[in-house]
Design an enzyme around this catalytic site. Sequence first.
Site, mmCIF file in Angstrom:
data_model
loop_
_atom_site.group_PDB
_atom_site.id
_atom_site.type_symbol
_atom_site.label_atom_id
_atom_site.label_comp_id
_atom_site.label_asym_id
_atom_site.label_seq_id
_atom_site.Cartn_x
_atom_site.Cartn_y
_atom_site.Cartn_z
ATOM 1 N N ASP A 5 0.822 -1.216 0.000
ATOM 2 C CA ASP A 5 0.000 0.000 0.000
ATOM 3 C C ASP A 5 0.856 1.266 0.000
ATOM 4 O O ASP A 5 1.577 1.537 0.953
ATOM 5 C CB ASP A 5 -0.899 0.018 1.242
ATOM 6 C CG ASP A 5 -2.143 -0.831 1.068
ATOM 7 O OD1 ASP A 5 -2.669 -0.900 -0.063
ATOM 8 O OD2 ASP A 5 -2.601 -1.412 2.065
ATOM 9 N N ASP A 145 -10.271 -5.057 -0.463
ATOM 10 C CA ASP A 145 -9.189 -4.550 0.388
ATOM 11 C C ASP A 145 -9.819 -3.727 1.500
ATOM 12 O O ASP A 145 -10.463 -2.712 1.231
ATOM 13 C CB ASP A 145 -8.266 -3.687 -0.498
ATOM 14 C CG ASP A 145 -7.024 -3.198 0.222
ATOM 15 O OD1 ASP A 145 -6.807 -3.560 1.393
ATOM 16 O OD2 ASP A 145 -6.264 -2.431 -0.412
#
Length: 186
Positions: A5, A145
Amino acid sequence: MIHFDVMDGAFVNNISFGIPILMAAKKAATIPLDVHLMINEPIRYVKAFAEAGADIITFHIEACSDVFATINEIKKYGKKVGISVKPSTPVNEVFKYIELVDMVLIMTVEPGFGGQSFIYDTIDKIKFLRKYCDELSQKVDIQVDGGINNDTISTVIEAGANVIVSGSYLFNSKDMAAEISKIKSL
Ligand code: ZN
């Protein structure tokens, strides 16, 4: 895969890590690196992340002034393309790009922080997208996610997701390998 990320402090409030950490991860990783860019105008950094070792590059539709150009830029480096929508963005906004991408990431929390609770309204988006792809016979991975844990995982899989990102749930578990096996068995 390892989901990576990247946050820029602008598209999302938080700042995470970037290119040098990806290069370091690439040296150690024996599995694909799935890079999720939560940054404004990601086209500017596609080359750098591609060369640093990303195997999949996912960007946010909300962050781009030219989505087609961003997709082409990722393809130029031979990487798989993922396109992502925040919880507040209607999923039909990705339909016109669907034949060009390998994966659609439906955010199941607001991007920017780990450990948030799953947003159940996103289930309908997963179902709607899976139905749309099936009707077109389009083989697209649907990734989720955010807020994935023991309680939410079956729901997202039943809705049509097939790539499951799990962060806090795995990192807080006593036996990560066992939890991963459990998820894969589903
Ligand atoms: Zn992510």
